[in-house]
Enzyme design. Sequence first.
Site, mmCIF file in Angstrom:
data_model
loop_
_atom_site.group_PDB
_atom_site.id
_atom_site.type_symbol
_atom_site.label_atom_id
_atom_site.label_comp_id
_atom_site.label_asym_id
_atom_site.label_seq_id
_atom_site.Cartn_x
_atom_site.Cartn_y
_atom_site.Cartn_z
ATOM 1 N N TYR A 34 -12.448 8.234 -15.111
ATOM 2 C CA TYR A 34 -12.427 7.037 -14.065
ATOM 3 C C TYR A 34 -12.818 5.965 -15.131
ATOM 4 O O TYR A 34 -12.339 5.126 -15.223
ATOM 5 C CB TYR A 34 -13.306 7.194 -12.885
ATOM 6 N N LYS A 65 -10.662 2.437 -15.887
ATOM 7 C CA LYS A 65 -11.177 1.121 -15.435
ATOM 8 C C LYS A 65 -11.266 0.094 -16.741
ATOM 9 O O LYS A 65 -11.328 -0.903 -16.653
ATOM 10 C CB LYS A 65 -12.514 1.304 -14.635
ATOM 11 N N ASP A 67 0.840 -1.370 0.014
ATOM 12 C CA ASP A 67 -0.004 -0.011 -0.007
ATOM 13 C C ASP A 67 0.828 1.146 0.051
ATOM 14 O O ASP A 67 2.011 1.207 0.566
ATOM 15 C CB ASP A 67 -0.879 -0.109 1.403
ATOM 16 N N ASP A 108 5.077 3.156 -3.983
ATOM 17 C CA ASP A 108 4.422 3.743 -5.093
ATOM 18 C C ASP A 108 4.352 2.872 -6.269
ATOM 19 O O ASP A 108 5.204 2.669 -6.945
ATOM 20 C CB ASP A 108 5.180 5.105 -5.396
#
Length: 230
Positions: free
Chosen positions: A148, A152, A39, A57
């Site tokens: 977005y 995706k 993470d 990252d």
Amino acid sequence: MGDTTMNERVIAITGGHGELGRAVVAAALDQGLKVAIIDHATDQTAPAGALALGGVDLTDAAAAAEAIATVVETFGQLDALLNIAGGFIWQTVDDDRPAWDRMFALNLTTALNSCRAALPHLKQSDAGRIVNVGANGALKSVSGMGAYAASKSAVHRLTESLAEELKSTPVTVNAVLPSILDTPQNRADMPDADPALWVAPADLASVMLFLASPQARAITGALIPVTGRV
């Protein structure tokens, strides 16, 4: 080859400190899996029994490779990669702030770098698995969702292409396409909606962990809607 016995399987979860990530981590630990959390966050505490790698990252290919290498060094193998790391920005196309680049970096590049780093190790497992998180909203976009949804949708295409490329190996690649997750942030953003109709993170976690299991060997290249009752 890696052992497919459940308590011997090693699963790496990117974005494991987010709402969905925490649900997947908890469910994986309950199943007896060996869990690594990768993470960007650095101020989170991992559940007992999980390896936590913070400050990673994943938009940086070298950082992703280093994190995956640490997982393999710690556990001796890698059997499944669940790519949950990502983000969301609502922005109309006439707004020239850098949402498009940011969405592709957070949603596509993180998954691509993680997959590339994990593949050599997943191919050594007799049931290697990759599970990506796409979006039901990327099947048909609406106002403010262009960046977005496009990012995706790219995850969907990555999933399909990689699945085809790996059909000669034991590795399968699939994606879940959730609608609205029942999270505190979504409840705050949509106070008049009925969250009982949304997807509980624990329910999405169950689908993802099935796809990450040896039992899902006959499924690859699938984009699986997980949409609750929306």
